[in-house]
Motif scaffolding. Structure first.
Motif, PDB file in Angstrom:
ATOM      1  N   ARG A 201     -11.118   2.139  -0.076  1.00  0.00           N
ATOM      2  CA  ARG A 201     -10.275   3.308  -0.352  1.00  0.00           C
ATOM      3  C   ARG A 201      -9.713   3.302  -1.768  1.00  0.00           C
ATOM      4  O   ARG A 201      -9.545   4.348  -2.379  1.00  0.00           O
ATOM      5  CB  ARG A 201      -9.100   3.366   0.629  1.00  0.00           C
ATOM      6  CG  ARG A 201      -9.437   3.911   1.969  1.00  0.00           C
ATOM      7  CD  ARG A 201      -9.430   5.415   1.947  1.00  0.00           C
ATOM      8  NE  ARG A 201      -9.941   5.914   3.200  1.00  0.00           N
ATOM      9  CZ  ARG A 201     -10.022   7.189   3.492  1.00  0.00           C
ATOM     10  NH1 ARG A 201      -9.621   8.087   2.624  1.00  0.00           N
ATOM     11  NH2 ARG A 201     -10.515   7.575   4.637  1.00  0.00           N
TER      12      ARG A 201
ATOM     13  N   ILE B 112      -8.032  -7.053  -3.985  1.00  0.00           N
ATOM     14  CA  ILE B 112      -6.990  -6.597  -3.047  1.00  0.00           C
ATOM     15  C   ILE B 112      -6.155  -7.789  -2.599  1.00  0.00           C
ATOM     16  O   ILE B 112      -4.922  -7.711  -2.549  1.00  0.00           O
ATOM     17  CB  ILE B 112      -7.600  -5.850  -1.839  1.00  0.00           C
ATOM     18  CG1 ILE B 112      -8.220  -4.526  -2.285  1.00  0.00           C
ATOM     19  CG2 ILE B 112      -6.560  -5.643  -0.738  1.00  0.00           C
ATOM     20  CD1 ILE B 112      -7.233  -3.498  -2.852  1.00  0.00           C
TER      21      ILE B 112
ATOM     22  N   ILE C 297      -6.365   3.917   5.649  1.00  0.00           N
ATOM     23  CA  ILE C 297      -6.868   2.540   5.708  1.00  0.00           C
ATOM     24  C   ILE C 297      -6.895   2.053   7.151  1.00  0.00           C
ATOM     25  O   ILE C 297      -7.868   1.431   7.582  1.00  0.00           O
ATOM     26  CB  ILE C 297      -6.034   1.621   4.794  1.00  0.00           C
ATOM     27  CG1 ILE C 297      -6.335   1.951   3.326  1.00  0.00           C
ATOM     28  CG2 ILE C 297      -6.279   0.144   5.100  1.00  0.00           C
ATOM     29  CD1 ILE C 297      -5.378   1.320   2.331  1.00  0.00           C
TER      30      ILE C 297
ATOM     31  N   VAL D 135       0.840  -1.200   0.000  1.00  0.00           N
ATOM     32  CA  VAL D 135       0.000   0.000   0.000  1.00  0.00           C
ATOM     33  C   VAL D 135       0.872   1.246   0.000  1.00  0.00           C
ATOM     34  O   VAL D 135       0.675   2.164  -0.808  1.00  0.00           O
ATOM     35  CB  VAL D 135      -0.988   0.004   1.192  1.00  0.00           C
ATOM     36  CG1 VAL D 135      -1.637   1.381   1.358  1.00  0.00           C
ATOM     37  CG2 VAL D 135      -2.060  -1.055   1.015  1.00  0.00           C
TER      38      VAL D 135
ATOM     39  N   TRP E 140      -2.083   4.522   3.640  1.00  0.00           N
ATOM     40  CA  TRP E 140      -2.018   3.473   4.667  1.00  0.00           C
ATOM     41  C   TRP E 140      -2.649   3.969   5.968  1.00  0.00           C
ATOM     42  O   TRP E 140      -3.419   3.255   6.612  1.00  0.00           O
ATOM     43  CB  TRP E 140      -0.585   3.000   4.878  1.00  0.00           C
ATOM     44  CG  TRP E 140      -0.458   1.956   5.945  1.00  0.00           C
ATOM     45  CD1 TRP E 140       0.201   2.071   7.135  1.00  0.00           C
ATOM     46  CD2 TRP E 140      -1.016   0.630   5.928  1.00  0.00           C
ATOM     47  NE1 TRP E 140       0.085   0.911   7.868  1.00  0.00           N
ATOM     48  CE2 TRP E 140      -0.660   0.002   7.141  1.00  0.00           C
ATOM     49  CE3 TRP E 140      -1.788  -0.078   5.025  1.00  0.00           C
ATOM     50  CZ2 TRP E 140      -1.043  -1.289   7.470  1.00  0.00           C
ATOM     51  CZ3 TRP E 140      -2.175  -1.373   5.338  1.00  0.00           C
ATOM     52  CH2 TRP E 140      -1.799  -1.972   6.544  1.00  0.00           C
TER      53      TRP E 140
ATOM     54  N   SER F 130      -9.029  -1.330   2.497  1.00  0.00           N
ATOM     55  CA  SER F 130      -8.196  -1.099   1.311  1.00  0.00           C
ATOM     56  C   SER F 130      -9.056  -1.123   0.052  1.00  0.00           C
ATOM     57  O   SER F 130      -8.908  -0.267  -0.835  1.00  0.00           O
ATOM     58  CB  SER F 130      -7.105  -2.168   1.199  1.00  0.00           C
ATOM     59  OG  SER F 130      -6.216  -2.107   2.289  1.00  0.00           O
TER      60      SER F 130
END
Length: 179
Positions: free
Chosen positions: A56, A64, A25, A13, A22, A53
């Motif tokens: 976002r 992901i 998240i 990330v 990050w 994640s």
């Protein structure tokens, strides 16, 4: 779940989207984000991070997980080069998961749980990998297969023939080797 997976998620990330992403998240997932590689953390915490994640980054949980597996693979090679010694192909490496790689993981990370894989390697151009795990991270496994192919500079196809997320009893990947 061992912290190494959390560390790898943070790594990819931050590398691809930056430290601020990050942090966002972590906030969205409601976690503090302090993970050591050998620490053990609730599986649900990784699930929350994957979901945050996905939201976002405008993706899905499955994508992901696949992205994490594929993109984290070079980091695993850098951290644990001994796992890859003696392998000249993705196929030879994948076939050692149960007998070599996972026992070594358990030595490095005592108490680590690893999924079980079954293989059908009866065709030279295809490998069927059946994934069994209560964690339901077959898309992560798929990403690791893709990362393995990238590492060995091979072209391969990956298709999920069965998936626990579709109600099947386990996940089966058909890996086709091209060329």
């Amino acid at each position: 779940m061992k912290g190494i997976i959390f560390n790898l998620l943070e790594h990819v990330v931050v590398r691809d989207h930056g430290e601020q992403m990050w942090d966002a998240i972590l906030d969205d997932a409601g976690v503090d984000g302090v993970y050591t590689a050998v620490g053990t953390y609730p599986d649900e915490e990784l699930g929350s991070l994957v979901q945050a994640s996905a939201e976002r980054l405008g993706s899905t949980r499955q994508d992901i997980q696949r992205w994490l597996g594929r993109e984290a693979f070079p980091e695993l090679v850098d951290r644990y080069p001994v796992f890859f010694d003696g392998h000249s192909s993705a196929r030879s490496f994948i076939l050692t998961l149960n007998d070599v790689i996972h026992p070594e993981v358990r030595k490095l990370f005592p108490g680590a749980y690893a999924p079980t894989f079954r293989f059908d390697d009866s065709r030279p151009d295809e490998l069927r990998l059946t994934y069994d795990s209560y964690r339901r991270m077959c898309f992560f496994a798929e990403g690791l297969v893709e990362g393995t192919a990238n590492h060995f500079k091979e072209d391969l196809g990956v298709e999920q023939l069965e998936c626990i997320e579709r109600g099947d009893p386990h996940c089966t990947l058909r890996i086709t080797f091209e060329g």
